[in-house]
Design an enzyme around this catalytic site. Structure first.
Site, PDB file in Angstrom:
ATOM      1  N   LEU A  51     -20.289  16.645 -10.830  1.00 55.49           N
ATOM      2  CA  LEU A  51     -21.401  17.063 -10.610  1.00 55.49           C
ATOM      3  C   LEU A  51     -20.683  16.773  -8.906  1.00 55.49           C
ATOM      4  CD1 LEU A  51     -24.479  14.348 -11.846  1.00 55.49           C
ATOM      5  CD2 LEU A  51     -24.213  17.181 -11.839  1.00 55.49           C
ATOM      6  N   CYS A 105      -8.342  25.465 -19.575  1.00 53.06           N
ATOM      7  CA  CYS A 105      -9.339  24.776 -20.218  1.00 53.06           C
ATOM      8  C   CYS A 105     -10.182  24.987 -20.464  1.00 53.06           C
ATOM      9  CB  CYS A 105      -9.059  23.519 -20.523  1.00 53.06           C
ATOM     10  SG  CYS A 105      -7.304  22.152 -20.661  1.00 53.06           S
ATOM     11  N   GLY A 149     -12.720  26.741 -12.880  1.00 53.67           N
ATOM     12  CA  GLY A 149     -11.136  27.387 -13.487  1.00 53.67           C
ATOM     13  C   GLY A 149      -9.922  26.550 -14.438  1.00 53.67           C
TER      14      GLY A 149
END
Length: 490
Positions: free
Chosen positions: A269, A279, A276
């Site tokens: 959060l 994964c 990026g």
């Protein structure tokens, strides 16, 4: 146990050194012979905390490297497949490397062997892998296929492996379940944590690891669903940050209030320029692709990806609104890796922003503590200047951008930084500083999801240069207008 790991990228290499660390005999296989030779010399090809130390500790003892997959497989009880599964043009996972390995090793599967998916793959890949092995010569009844997805974060992958939140074992037969239990027994029994030479737990606790047994399909789905949800949290908080900026609220306070609810949690959060890496972008696209193939509409995933791309564009728009047209402007950039504590620049928001700045005519001077070499390769078609440190990147610039959350970028000498810049304007894409702190230091400071200064562009003033005469290195001969005298052309 005797284990083979096929693939020595981030996941494969970390898995190999960690499996050796918990007591197994490991052969790590890669088709790149030069890479294998370097690994056998003890040279670590990735920037990853503790990986070089474990490589040195076990290399030539419990760990060795080879280019011969078949001989390694015949000597092993368990074979982990950790090859790349990059996205195709339509977002679907490219399983060609997995298929190539299956075709190669299938003919030598004549003893009881467990083949384990470690790579991130679409649901139902275990079934497809089993069929591929049979079609290519594997003997029915002599092997089993299971899924054991990784949950490793670059920068803390070693401790993530050794002190996992959970170990997901997806197996559809007793053979697979038994062998994977044995692989991880040093962690699930807690015996590894009682070892005096064990890698210290980052939280100061030494608990038994939790192993979760599921079907193979559930394990495959857990991986994609987890990364899709994490990406959703990031895009969600960035969308909330847009509203916070619009009304003058503070996204840090909003995040703290949301994250204190245990049903939500504070992780992921953190407002910024978006996610990026190797994964999340890939897995969101692959999860959406496999959902569509199975007739399930998943519009939330499309929106998550759209919001992530939009966040980068909004950041560049904010810069342009304040400094005016970017053509001819000198922009300093701090951070090129997709996040701190890694040299990985794959799908880095920083690189996407740099490309857009250059496209609009800006002169970009960038610095990253460890990702410069990889960035040079990816941005080889761009007229970028590379600085030796953060202060050289800031020298004479019209604005300075913070695009990666490296700790050293949060501890800069603000007085020195101010004296070096042509205009003391900072756009912080990682919210490393407090607005009041930057205002007190004389900066016009823009961050994400927090109230921006109401003033317009500052007048251009001469900066006192503290940069070394050899601070910057050019990588392209393309002409650049308005290069300061402190720039050395290579």
């Amino acid at each position: 146990m005797h284990i083979t790991v096929i693939g020595t990228g981030y996941v494969g290499l970390v898995s190999a050194v960690c499996l050796a660390e918990i007591g197994h005999q490991v052969i790590a296989v890669d088709s790149d012979t030069k890479k294998v030779e370097a690994l056998n010399r003890g040279e670590c090809p990735i920037y990853e905390s503790l990986a070089p130390e474990l490589l040195q500790r076990h290399n030539g003892k419990r760990l060795r490297f080879s280019s011969f997959a078949r001989s390694a497989v015949t000597a092993s009880d368990v074979v982990f497949l950790a090859v790349g599964t990059p996205p195709n043009a339509d977002g679907e996972a490219d399983l060609s490397q997995l298929k190539a390995v299956a075709k190669d090793v299938a003919p030598v599967l004549h003893r009881s062997t467990l083949i384990v998916e470690k790579s991130t793959v679409p649901v139902c890949t275990c079934d497809a892998l089993h069929e591929m092995l049979l079609r290519n010569g594997a003997q029915a009844g002599w092997f089993s296929v299971a899924s054991n997805p990784e949950f490793l974060r670059e920068g803390s992958a070693v401790t993530d492996f050794l002190y996992p939140d959970r170990i997901v074992v997806g197996a559809d037969d007793d053979f697979g379940r038994f062998l994977l239990r044995e692989v991880y027994r040093p962690l699930t029994s807690g015996s590894y944590y009682r070892n005096e030479s064990a890698v210290p737990c980052p939280t100061g606790r030494r608990n038994k690891a939790n192993l979760l047994l599921t079907s193979a399909k559930s394990a495959e789905l857990i991986k994609h669903a987890s990364n899709g949800f994490l990406a959703t949290k990031i895009s969600y908080i960035n969308a909330v940050a847009q509203l916070a900026e619009a009304v003058g609220a503070n996204i840090d306070e909003v995040s703290a209030g949301m994250g204190s609810d245990p049903r939500i949690g504070s992780d992921f959060l953190r407002a910024g320029v978006g996610y990026g890496g190797s994964c999340l972008p890939k897995d969101v696209a692959a999860f959406q692709a496999v959902s569509s193939q199975r007739g399930v509409d998943f519009p939330l995933l499309r929106e998550v990806a759209r919001l992530n791309q939009e966040q980068r564009s909004r950041f560049v728009d904010k810069i342009r609104r304040f400094v005016g047209a970017l053509a001819g402007k000198r922009i300093g950039v701090l951070g090129l890796s997709f996040k701190e504590d890694t040299d990985d620049v794959r799908e880095s928001p920083a690189l996407a922003i740099v490309r857009e700045l250059v496209r609009q005519g800006a002169q970009v001077c960038a610095h990253d503590p460890v990702a410069m070499d990889k960035a040079r390769i990816v941005l080889s078609d761009q007229p970028i200047l590379y600085a030796h440190d953060a202060y050289d990147a800031a020298c004479g610039c019209d604005a300075l951008l913070i695009l990666t959350g490296w700790k050293q970028f949060a501890k800069l000498d603000l007085h020195k930084l101010h004296s070096l810049m042509k205009s003391p304007v900072i756009f912080d894409g990682r919210n490393l500083y407090l607005p009041e702190e930057m205002a007190a230091a004389g900066f016009v400071y823009h961050s994400v999801g927090r109230k921006s200064p109401a003033t317009g562009p500052l007048p251009r003033t001469a900066a006192t240069s503290h940069a070394s005469p050899n601070a910057l290195v050019r990588i392209l001969p393309a002409p650049i207008v308005h290069v300061e005298p402190t720039v050395a052309r290579g």
